[in-house]
Design an enzyme around this catalytic site. Structure first.
Site, PDB file in Angstrom:
ATOM      1  N   LYS A  59      36.239  46.259  44.162  1.00  0.00           N
ATOM      2  CA  LYS A  59      35.595  45.238  44.542  1.00  0.00           C
ATOM      3  C   LYS A  59      36.462  44.249  45.058  1.00  0.00           C
ATOM      4  CE  LYS A  59      33.694  42.814  40.964  1.00  0.00           C
ATOM      5  NZ  LYS A  59      34.460  41.467  40.851  1.00  0.00           N
ATOM      6  N   SER A  60      37.668  44.160  44.392  1.00  0.00           N
ATOM      7  CA  SER A  60      38.863  43.196  44.925  1.00  0.00           C
ATOM      8  C   SER A  60      39.279  43.611  46.478  1.00  0.00           C
ATOM      9  CB  SER A  60      40.256  43.276  44.074  1.00  0.00           C
ATOM     10  OG  SER A  60      39.842  42.964  42.952  1.00  0.00           O
TER      11      SER A  60
ATOM     12  N   ARG B   2      31.943  27.961  36.078  1.00  0.00           N
ATOM     13  CA  ARG B   2      33.580  28.393  36.074  1.00  0.00           C
ATOM     14  C   ARG B   2      34.324  27.379  36.625  1.00  0.00           C
ATOM     15  NH1 ARG B   2      33.312  34.629  37.715  1.00  0.00           N
ATOM     16  NH2 ARG B   2      35.695  34.648  37.178  1.00  0.00           N
TER      17      ARG B   2
ATOM     18  N   ASP C 170      39.729  42.977  33.472  1.00  0.00           N
ATOM     19  CA  ASP C 170      38.657  43.009  33.728  1.00  0.00           C
ATOM     20  C   ASP C 170      37.992  44.096  32.650  1.00  0.00           C
ATOM     21  OD1 ASP C 170      38.583  41.191  35.401  1.00  0.00           O
ATOM     22  OD2 ASP C 170      38.078  42.249  36.990  1.00  0.00           O
TER      23      ASP C 170
ATOM     24  N   ARG D 175      34.024  36.138  27.680  1.00  0.00           N
ATOM     25  CA  ARG D 175      34.262  37.464  27.152  1.00  0.00           C
ATOM     26  C   ARG D 175      34.308  37.850  25.624  1.00  0.00           C
ATOM     27  NH1 ARG D 175      35.570  40.286  33.231  1.00  0.00           N
ATOM     28  NH2 ARG D 175      33.521  40.002  33.899  1.00  0.00           N
TER      29      ARG D 175
END
Ligand SMILES: O=C(O)C1=C[C@@H](OP(=O)(O)O)[C@@H](O)[C@H](O)C1
Ligand SMILES: C=C(OP(=O)(O)O)C(=O)O
Length: 449
Positions: free
Chosen positions: A28-29, A129, A327, A358
């Protein structure tokens, strides 16, 4: 109720041994960055293996809105006709980055040194966020911003008409902040410098060099990571082969470790030391993982992983490893629940400002499934059940967070009773083929409606 989309409750049940190959999609990055750097190069960038998850698709749309030509040629195959550094044009509408912190923060950096105005928004998770961590350094370039309280989205950024280069020490370990500053520095004259106390994922640095920017990195006498970028380069279009995503690979790997009798092959997992902290940690816990055929793919060091069900023990994760597995803590906390003994995760407060808090989301769900935990602002401690087994039997709230959803579904595969998540729809942001891939290994995961 999520504003991400219609909630999709999902349930995972105790499964037989997981077997087969888990070829996870593109990173994804790197996918976000391939689109953004492609849009800032002059000419045609060809991308293969692009992650076609919602987060990345939102970035593709944003690049189009800023004037680049972005075309899907086939599965994972995309071309980007870039407009060159400084060549973006004012978007006609609000840029909606959906669920993606990476998308919004990197794009804010990219437009901050352009003389126009951009308004950003996102889904119910992204709108909570913090954006001040990016708008603060962007203000040093001369950009101004107006957002909701505490810099929350929706937020309007007025780019600097005459940007100045910046030297910035990041106050939090964040590749998104580092990357936003470097992207802004691309269209500022002179040298932009970013210093990070703890090194975070280095895809921006690697890819900027790949696209022909003048960028150097060094370790300062204090041991900090210092990056110097010369502004206003002409970026050269590239052929980018996106390697597989180690953060997605974490789910089948961790599932295989906790489901008795499993053996799963996971090809092309990144060995980049800014990304592989989970794998180091799992090995320290006693995981039976062999790292085969080490090689380079898409400019990243990778290996094929053969993972077998393992009896694991709890460990203390060194806090200086946190950035390289940031993550992966949710799924690590699931693995820790099945281990014998206690797993201590300190220095993890960044987890509180991800798609959800989280630490809180994992703590509540683990407790509901019969696992004892301890937490404070910066720490999560999981008391593993080991031979006693994990009860499960709860519905866990996912708070529009793909990694929380996937982590609790992995937990349900080895718990005594089924585990339900209230909303699996955010999984499509990062791992759209999760259900199919896990089903292919024999995992019993179903949608409830
Ligand atoms: O730069 C990136 O691609 C990312 C950086 C990390 O966020 P932070 O920079 O906020 O730690 C990570 O959590 C995110 O999934 C992707
Ligand atoms: C934190 C994540 O992504 P982002 O910050 O891009 O939303 C993630 O994918 O776990």
């Amino acid at each position: 109720m999520s504003s991400h989309g219609t909630p999709i409750p999902m349930t995972a049940r105790k499964s037989g041994p997981l077997k087969g190959t888990a070829a996870v999609p593109g990173d994804k990055s790197i996918s976000h960055r391939a689109l953004i750097f492609g849009a800032m190069a002059v000419g045609e960038t060809k991308i293969t293996g692009l992650l076609e998850g919602e987060d990345v698709l939102d970035t593709a749309k944003a690049m189009q809105a800023l004037g680049a030509d972005v075309v899907r040629e086939g599965a994972g195959e995309w071309t980007v006709h870039g407009v060159g550094v400084g060549g973006f044009t004012e978007p006609a509408d609000v840029i909606d980055c959906g669920n993606s912190g990476t998308g919004v923060r990197l794009i804010m950096g990219a437009v901050a040194t352009h003389d126009f105005c951009t308004t950003f928004t996102g889904d119910g998770s992204l709108r909570k966020r913090p954006m001040g961590r990016v708008t603060d350094p962007l203000a040093l370039f001369g950009a101004r911003s107006v957002g909701r309280s505490q810099g929350r989205l929706p937020l309007t950024l007025i780019g600097a008409a005459e940007p100045v280069p910046v030297e910035y020490e990041t106050p939090v370990p964040s590749a998104q902040v580092k990357s936003a500053v470097l992207l802004a520095g691309l269209n500022a004259p002179g040298q932009t410098v970013v210093i990070e106390k703890e090194m975070t994922r280095d895809h921006t640095e690697r890819m900027l060099v790949g696209f022909g920017a003048e960028l150097s990195t060094e370790t300062t006498p204090e041991g900090y990571h210092k990056i110097t970028l010369t502004g206003r380069p002409e970026l050269t279009p590239q052929e980018v082969a996106v390697p597989r995503d180690p953060s997605s690979a974490a789910f089948p790997v961790c599932a295989a470790l906790i489901v008795e009798g499993s053996e799963v092959f996971v090809p092309g997992v990144s060995q980049n030391t800014t990304r592989n902290g989970l794998y180091t940690t799992l090995v320290e816990m006693g995981a039976n993982i062999s790292f085969e055929n080490p090689r380079t793919e898409g400019g990243e060091p990778v290996a094929d992983l053969r993972v077998k069900y393992s009896k694991l023990k709890g460990i203390e994760v060194p806090p200086d490893r946190a950035a390289s597995m940031i993550d992966e803590f949710p799924v690590l906390s699931v693995v820790a629940a099945f281990a014998e003994g206690t797993t201590v995760m300190r220095g993890v407060k960044e987890l509180r400002v991800k798609e959800s808090d989280r630490i809180d989301a994992m703590a509540r769900g683990l407790e509901a499934c019969g696992v004892e935990i301890e937490e404070d602002h910066d720490t999560l401690i999981v008391h593993g059940r080991g031979a006693k087994g994990v009860k499960g039997g709860a519905t866990c709230a996912t708070h529009i967070d793909h990694r929380i959803a996937m982590s609790f579904l992995v937990m349900g595969l080895a718990s005594e009773q089924a585990v339900t998540v209230d909303d699996g729809s955010p999984i499509a942001t990062s791992f759209p083929v999760f259900e199919k891939l896990m089903a292919g290994l024999g995992a019993a995961i179903t949608r409830n409606n």
